[in-house]
Structure formats: C-alpha cells, structure tokens
Design a protein around this motif. Structure first.
Motif, PDB file in Angstrom:
ATOM      1  N   LEU A  93     -36.099 -29.075  -0.299  1.00 41.37           N
ATOM      2  CA  LEU A  93     -36.294 -27.848  -1.063  1.00 41.37           C
ATOM      3  C   LEU A  93     -37.320 -27.991  -2.171  1.00 41.37           C
ATOM      4  O   LEU A  93     -37.844 -26.984  -2.660  1.00 41.37           O
ATOM      5  CB  LEU A  93     -34.961 -27.395  -1.664  1.00 41.37           C
ATOM      6  N   TYR A  94     -37.595 -29.218  -2.585  1.00 39.25           N
ATOM      7  CA  TYR A  94     -38.500 -29.417  -3.709  1.00 39.25           C
ATOM      8  C   TYR A  94     -39.911 -29.780  -3.273  1.00 39.25           C
ATOM      9  O   TYR A  94     -40.719 -30.271  -4.063  1.00 39.25           O
ATOM     10  CB  TYR A  94     -37.906 -30.459  -4.664  1.00 39.25           C
ATOM     11  N   ASN A  95     -40.208 -29.512  -2.013  1.00 39.92           N
ATOM     12  CA  ASN A  95     -41.592 -29.577  -1.532  1.00 39.92           C
ATOM     13  C   ASN A  95     -42.431 -28.650  -2.424  1.00 39.92           C
ATOM     14  O   ASN A  95     -42.060 -27.499  -2.641  1.00 39.92           O
ATOM     15  CB  ASN A  95     -41.619 -29.094  -0.074  1.00 39.92           C
ATOM     16  N   PRO A  96     -43.544 -29.122  -2.963  1.00 36.23           N
ATOM     17  CA  PRO A  96     -44.315 -28.284  -3.893  1.00 36.23           C
ATOM     18  C   PRO A  96     -44.776 -26.967  -3.285  1.00 36.23           C
ATOM     19  O   PRO A  96     -44.949 -25.971  -3.992  1.00 36.23           O
ATOM     20  CB  PRO A  96     -45.505 -29.170  -4.284  1.00 36.23           C
ATOM     21  N   ASN A  97     -44.963 -26.937  -1.959  1.00 33.59           N
ATOM     22  CA  ASN A  97     -45.385 -25.689  -1.335  1.00 33.59           C
ATOM     23  C   ASN A  97     -44.244 -24.673  -1.300  1.00 33.59           C
ATOM     24  O   ASN A  97     -44.471 -23.462  -1.337  1.00 33.59           O
ATOM     25  CB  ASN A  97     -45.907 -25.939   0.081  1.00 33.59           C
ATOM     26  N   ILE A  98     -42.992 -25.145  -1.217  1.00 31.19           N
ATOM     27  CA  ILE A  98     -41.853 -24.226  -1.304  1.00 31.19           C
ATOM     28  C   ILE A  98     -41.739 -23.660  -2.719  1.00 31.19           C
ATOM     29  O   ILE A  98     -41.535 -22.461  -2.915  1.00 31.19           O
ATOM     30  CB  ILE A  98     -40.543 -24.935  -0.896  1.00 31.19           C
ATOM     31  N   ILE A  99     -41.893 -24.532  -3.711  1.00 31.29           N
ATOM     32  CA  ILE A  99     -41.834 -24.071  -5.101  1.00 31.29           C
ATOM     33  C   ILE A  99     -42.933 -23.038  -5.345  1.00 31.29           C
ATOM     34  O   ILE A  99     -42.697 -21.973  -5.925  1.00 31.29           O
ATOM     35  CB  ILE A  99     -41.971 -25.250  -6.075  1.00 31.29           C
ATOM     36  N   ARG A 100     -44.133 -23.330  -4.854  1.00 28.24           N
ATOM     37  CA  ARG A 100     -45.261 -22.422  -5.063  1.00 28.24           C
ATOM     38  C   ARG A 100     -45.054 -21.096  -4.337  1.00 28.24           C
ATOM     39  O   ARG A 100     -45.191 -20.029  -4.933  1.00 28.24           O
ATOM     40  CB  ARG A 100     -46.561 -23.078  -4.576  1.00 28.24           C
ATOM     41  N   SER A 101     -44.723 -21.148  -3.045  1.00 27.51           N
ATOM     42  CA  SER A 101     -44.617 -19.918  -2.261  1.00 27.51           C
ATOM     43  C   SER A 101     -43.399 -19.086  -2.640  1.00 27.51           C
ATOM     44  O   SER A 101     -43.374 -17.876  -2.427  1.00 27.51           O
ATOM     45  CB  SER A 101     -44.601 -20.230  -0.762  1.00 27.51           C
ATOM     46  N   SER A 102     -42.394 -19.735  -3.233  1.00 24.48           N
ATOM     47  CA  SER A 102     -41.224 -18.983  -3.698  1.00 24.48           C
ATOM     48  C   SER A 102     -41.430 -18.430  -5.103  1.00 24.48           C
ATOM     49  O   SER A 102     -40.552 -17.737  -5.627  1.00 24.48           O
ATOM     50  CB  SER A 102     -39.980 -19.879  -3.692  1.00 24.48           C
ATOM     51  N   VAL A 103     -42.568 -18.715  -5.701  1.00 27.95           N
ATOM     52  CA  VAL A 103     -42.885 -18.394  -7.111  1.00 27.95           C
ATOM     53  C   VAL A 103     -41.700 -18.707  -8.035  1.00 27.95           C
ATOM     54  O   VAL A 103     -41.366 -17.947  -8.931  1.00 27.95           O
ATOM     55  CB  VAL A 103     -43.382 -16.938  -7.306  1.00 27.95           C
ATOM     56  N   GLY A 104     -41.075 -19.845  -7.776  1.00 22.08           N
ATOM     57  CA  GLY A 104     -39.983 -20.307  -8.626  1.00 22.08           C
ATOM     58  C   GLY A 104     -38.615 -19.802  -8.213  1.00 22.08           C
ATOM     59  O   GLY A 104     -37.613 -20.161  -8.842  1.00 22.08           O
ATOM     60  N   CYS A 105     -38.528 -18.995  -7.147  1.00 23.88           N
ATOM     61  CA  CYS A 105     -37.220 -18.470  -6.731  1.00 23.88           C
ATOM     62  C   CYS A 105     -36.334 -19.543  -6.105  1.00 23.88           C
ATOM     63  O   CYS A 105     -35.146 -19.312  -5.891  1.00 23.88           O
ATOM     64  CB  CYS A 105     -37.395 -17.303  -5.761  1.00 23.88           C
ATOM     65  N   VAL A 106     -36.894 -20.710  -5.834  1.00 28.36           N
ATOM     66  CA  VAL A 106     -36.060 -21.838  -5.425  1.00 28.36           C
ATOM     67  C   VAL A 106     -35.095 -22.212  -6.552  1.00 28.36           C
ATOM     68  O   VAL A 106     -34.037 -22.797  -6.311  1.00 28.36           O
ATOM     69  CB  VAL A 106     -36.938 -23.044  -5.016  1.00 28.36           C
ATOM     70  N   PHE A 107     -35.425 -21.822  -7.776  1.00 24.49           N
ATOM     71  CA  PHE A 107     -34.576 -22.126  -8.936  1.00 24.49           C
ATOM     72  C   PHE A 107     -33.624 -20.980  -9.278  1.00 24.49           C
ATOM     73  O   PHE A 107     -32.656 -21.176 -10.009  1.00 24.49           O
ATOM     74  CB  PHE A 107     -35.432 -22.430 -10.164  1.00 24.49           C
ATOM     75  N   THR A 108     -33.899 -19.774  -8.794  1.00 28.83           N
ATOM     76  CA  THR A 108     -33.105 -18.611  -9.195  1.00 28.83           C
ATOM     77  C   THR A 108     -32.010 -18.278  -8.189  1.00 28.83           C
ATOM     78  O   THR A 108     -31.116 -17.493  -8.503  1.00 28.83           O
ATOM     79  CB  THR A 108     -33.997 -17.374  -9.385  1.00 28.83           C
ATOM     80  N   ASN A 109     -32.093 -18.824  -6.987  1.00 27.03           N
ATOM     81  CA  ASN A 109     -31.083 -18.581  -5.960  1.00 27.03           C
ATOM     82  C   ASN A 109     -30.049 -19.700  -5.941  1.00 27.03           C
ATOM     83  O   ASN A 109     -30.367 -20.855  -6.243  1.00 27.03           O
ATOM     84  CB  ASN A 109     -31.737 -18.540  -4.572  1.00 27.03           C
ATOM     85  N   GLN A 110     -28.830 -19.359  -5.540  1.00 33.88           N
ATOM     86  CA  GLN A 110     -27.868 -20.382  -5.146  1.00 33.88           C
ATOM     87  C   GLN A 110     -28.237 -20.815  -3.737  1.00 33.88           C
ATOM     88  O   GLN A 110     -28.293 -19.989  -2.821  1.00 33.88           O
ATOM     89  CB  GLN A 110     -26.451 -19.814  -5.124  1.00 33.88           C
ATOM     90  N   ILE A 111     -28.486 -22.100  -3.543  1.00 37.05           N
ATOM     91  CA  ILE A 111     -28.942 -22.585  -2.244  1.00 37.05           C
ATOM     92  C   ILE A 111     -28.054 -23.736  -1.798  1.00 37.05           C
ATOM     93  O   ILE A 111     -27.722 -24.625  -2.594  1.00 37.05           O
ATOM     94  CB  ILE A 111     -30.406 -23.075  -2.310  1.00 37.05           C
ATOM     95  N   ALA A 112     -27.700 -23.713  -0.530  1.00 39.53           N
ATOM     96  CA  ALA A 112     -26.969 -24.830   0.067  1.00 39.53           C
ATOM     97  C   ALA A 112     -27.639 -25.195   1.385  1.00 39.53           C
ATOM     98  O   ALA A 112     -28.306 -24.370   2.011  1.00 39.53           O
ATOM     99  CB  ALA A 112     -25.506 -24.485   0.295  1.00 39.53           C
ATOM    100  N   THR A 113     -27.433 -26.431   1.788  1.00 38.76           N
ATOM    101  CA  THR A 113     -27.938 -26.885   3.083  1.00 38.76           C
ATOM    102  C   THR A 113     -26.798 -27.557   3.839  1.00 38.76           C
ATOM    103  O   THR A 113     -25.814 -28.012   3.249  1.00 38.76           O
ATOM    104  CB  THR A 113     -29.099 -27.876   2.927  1.00 38.76           C
ATOM    105  N   GLY A 114     -26.933 -27.616   5.146  1.00 36.99           N
ATOM    106  CA  GLY A 114     -25.939 -28.272   5.979  1.00 36.99           C
ATOM    107  C   GLY A 114     -26.324 -28.122   7.433  1.00 36.99           C
ATOM    108  O   GLY A 114     -27.321 -27.461   7.751  1.00 36.99           O
ATOM    109  N   ASN A 115     -25.558 -28.734   8.325  1.00 39.01           N
ATOM    110  CA  ASN A 115     -25.860 -28.517   9.737  1.00 39.01           C
ATOM    111  C   ASN A 115     -25.163 -27.238  10.212  1.00 39.01           C
ATOM    112  O   ASN A 115     -24.286 -26.695   9.542  1.00 39.01           O
ATOM    113  CB  ASN A 115     -25.491 -29.740  10.591  1.00 39.01           C
ATOM    114  N   THR A 116     -25.578 -26.787  11.371  1.00 40.62           N
ATOM    115  CA  THR A 116     -25.081 -25.501  11.872  1.00 40.62           C
ATOM    116  C   THR A 116     -23.563 -25.460  11.971  1.00 40.62           C
ATOM    117  O   THR A 116     -22.923 -24.495  11.540  1.00 40.62           O
ATOM    118  CB  THR A 116     -25.728 -25.201  13.244  1.00 40.62           C
ATOM    119  N   SER A 117     -22.950 -26.497  12.513  1.00 40.96           N
ATOM    120  CA  SER A 117     -21.493 -26.523  12.673  1.00 40.96           C
ATOM    121  C   SER A 117     -20.783 -26.423  11.330  1.00 40.96           C
ATOM    122  O   SER A 117     -19.802 -25.676  11.189  1.00 40.96           O
ATOM    123  CB  SER A 117     -21.056 -27.800  13.391  1.00 40.96           C
TER     124      SER A 117
END
Length: 273
Positions: free
Chosen positions: A162-186
């Motif tokens: 999630l902290y790939n600089p291109n994600i930070i840039r393209s999200s215009v910082g919304c990577v910090f404003t959302n609640q985000i979780a990751t996991g496998n599909t199951s």
C-alpha cells in the motif's frame, strides 16, 4: 535544532532512496516515504507517526516547516519528528513526482489486517478489490472510496504494498484517509459472512443489473481486474452477481470507474431510503 545533509552519498539518504524504490525495504523497516505537504497532512489526520521530515528550503520554507510540525504536535500521534534540511540534489534523488513541493517525510507503516477494521456504523458499506495490479488503479479506487465516505476498502490478494509511492501519489493521500485491510480471498469472504455483510460481485456470469439490487443493508461491493475478473470463489459466495449494462462494443470498463458507479449507487439508495 534542524540538521543539514547535502551529500547524496550520505548513508541515511541512500537508505531513504531504497525505501522509495523497494517494497522489500519498506516491509523490512516498517517505514515509507511520503512526498508533498497535502499528503503529509492527510497522513497526520490518519494518525500516522512521522519519524523524520526532510525539506529543501528553496521550495519549502522554515515557516512552512514550523506550521507542518505544529500539526504533528496537535495530532498527538507521537514524538516530534526529526527535521533535516536537504540539498536540491538530495531532494531530486528522493522525490517521486515531477512537480516539486520541497518536502518529504518518513512515516511508520500501519497494520492492515482484517481484525484492525472498526466500522463507524452498524450498516457498513465496503469496497473490495481482488488482486488489483496497477498502483494507479488502486489509487483511483481509494479516491473513490474516500469521496463516497465508504466504511472500509479491502484489498484481496494484493499484488503491491500500500505504501508504493505511486499508490500514494495516485490516491492523492487517500491511502491515509480510508480504513484499509488486506487478506486473501477466503479470509475476506469468511470475515464478511461472519459480520452478515451482503456480498455483491461485479461479474458477467449469472448477473442482474446493479440498480435492481438493494444496497441499503450492510454491503460489500466486490470488483476484479479487467483482464480476468473475479475468481470463482467470490462468485460462488456472492449474495448476488451484478453487472453494469454496457451499450458499446466492449464488455468491461476500468475497475476504478466500475467501482465508482457501484458504490455511488449504494450511496444514492442509502440517502433516499
């Protein structure tokens, strides 16, 4: 007292360059680089801890620095960060964007496990994206979720951190404003079912038009990649597969565009329920 570094060969600067370029380094150190005053301010609002702020004084003044670090104090996210004045050459080495703002920060990563999610309401609206590959698409999805004030974004089987600089840039910082979780599909399907959240999968198979469904109850809208769509596991566990009617020659659209259409239909239904 503000420290100064002028050489691109400085050991610390070399470490930061690795942090910018390599996911492995970000994961190993638990830190990442943020570029830009707006993005740093949004990270502070998202309760991220800053270790260091680096600034190039010809582009970012000490007055601006003082204002930014005052926000760190007000946010109560931790101790004051170290402040380092850097040369133009160092800034160019560490900056990711073509536009220049003159300020960067080193921040501590957060955990993004499903167990960390805390929904603001008993009727959550969640956006799930399975295996998105392009950082630009992930960033656009995060912007969409922020605009819709979604309760969470869940990334299934992530292909990049999630902290790939291109994600930070393209999200215009919304990577910090959302609640985000990751996991496998199951794991994610089990999590959603345990919380009695309806699963609506954007898919071509066995689908109905999206606007015929009721999204006013606890809802997860699930989108896949343009190339492969969603995995069978999602389709087998969906409450209902949904489709956006296409009137042109192609049968799919950009994943972030599709996500925007679907989540704002859910918002519309909830506002006029």
């Amino acid at each position: 007292m503000t420290k100064q570094i002028t050489s691109t060969q400085n050991t610390y600067i070399k470490q930061l360059a690795q942090l910018k370029d390599k996911s492995r380094e970000r994961k190993k150190t638990g830190t990442f680089l943020i570029e830009g005053e707006r993005e740093i301010s949004l990270a502070l609002k998202g309760n991220y801890d800053l270790e260091t702020v680096l600034f190039y004084p010809d582009l970012f003044t000490k007055e601006q620095l003082n204002s930014l670090t005052t926000n760190v104090r007000l946010s109560a996210v931790g101790a004051q960060p170290n402040c380092i004045e850097i040369s133009k050459e160092i800034y160019q080495k560490l900056a990711y964007r073509d536009t220049t703002e003159g300020v960067l920060a080193v921040a501590k990563s957060k955990n993004h496990t499903l167990t960390e999610l805390e929904f603001k309401t008993k009727n959550p609206l969640i956006l799930v994206a399975e295996a998105p590959e392009k950082p630009g698409n992930i960033g656009a999805i995060l912007r969409t979720a922020d605009a819709a004030n979604a309760d969470a974004v869940i990334i299934a089987n992530p292909k990049t951190d999630l902290y790939n600089p291109n994600i930070i840039r393209s999200s215009v910082g919304c990577v910090f404003t959302n609640q985000i979780a990751t996991g496998n599909t199951s794991e994610i399907i089990d999590f959603l079912k345990a919380k009695n959240i309806n699963i609506y999968c954007a898919a071509l198979q066995a689908s109905v038009n999206y606007h015929t469904q009721n999204f006013s109850k606890p809802t997860a809208i699930v989108v896949g990649t343009e190339a492969t769509g969603l995995s069978d596991e999602w389709l087998k566990n969906s409450t209902q597969n949904i489709i956006i009617p296409m009137q042109g020659e192609i049968d799919s659209m950009n994943v972030s565009v599709a996500a925007g259409i679907l989540i704002f239909e859910a918002k519309r239904q909830r506002e006029f329920k």
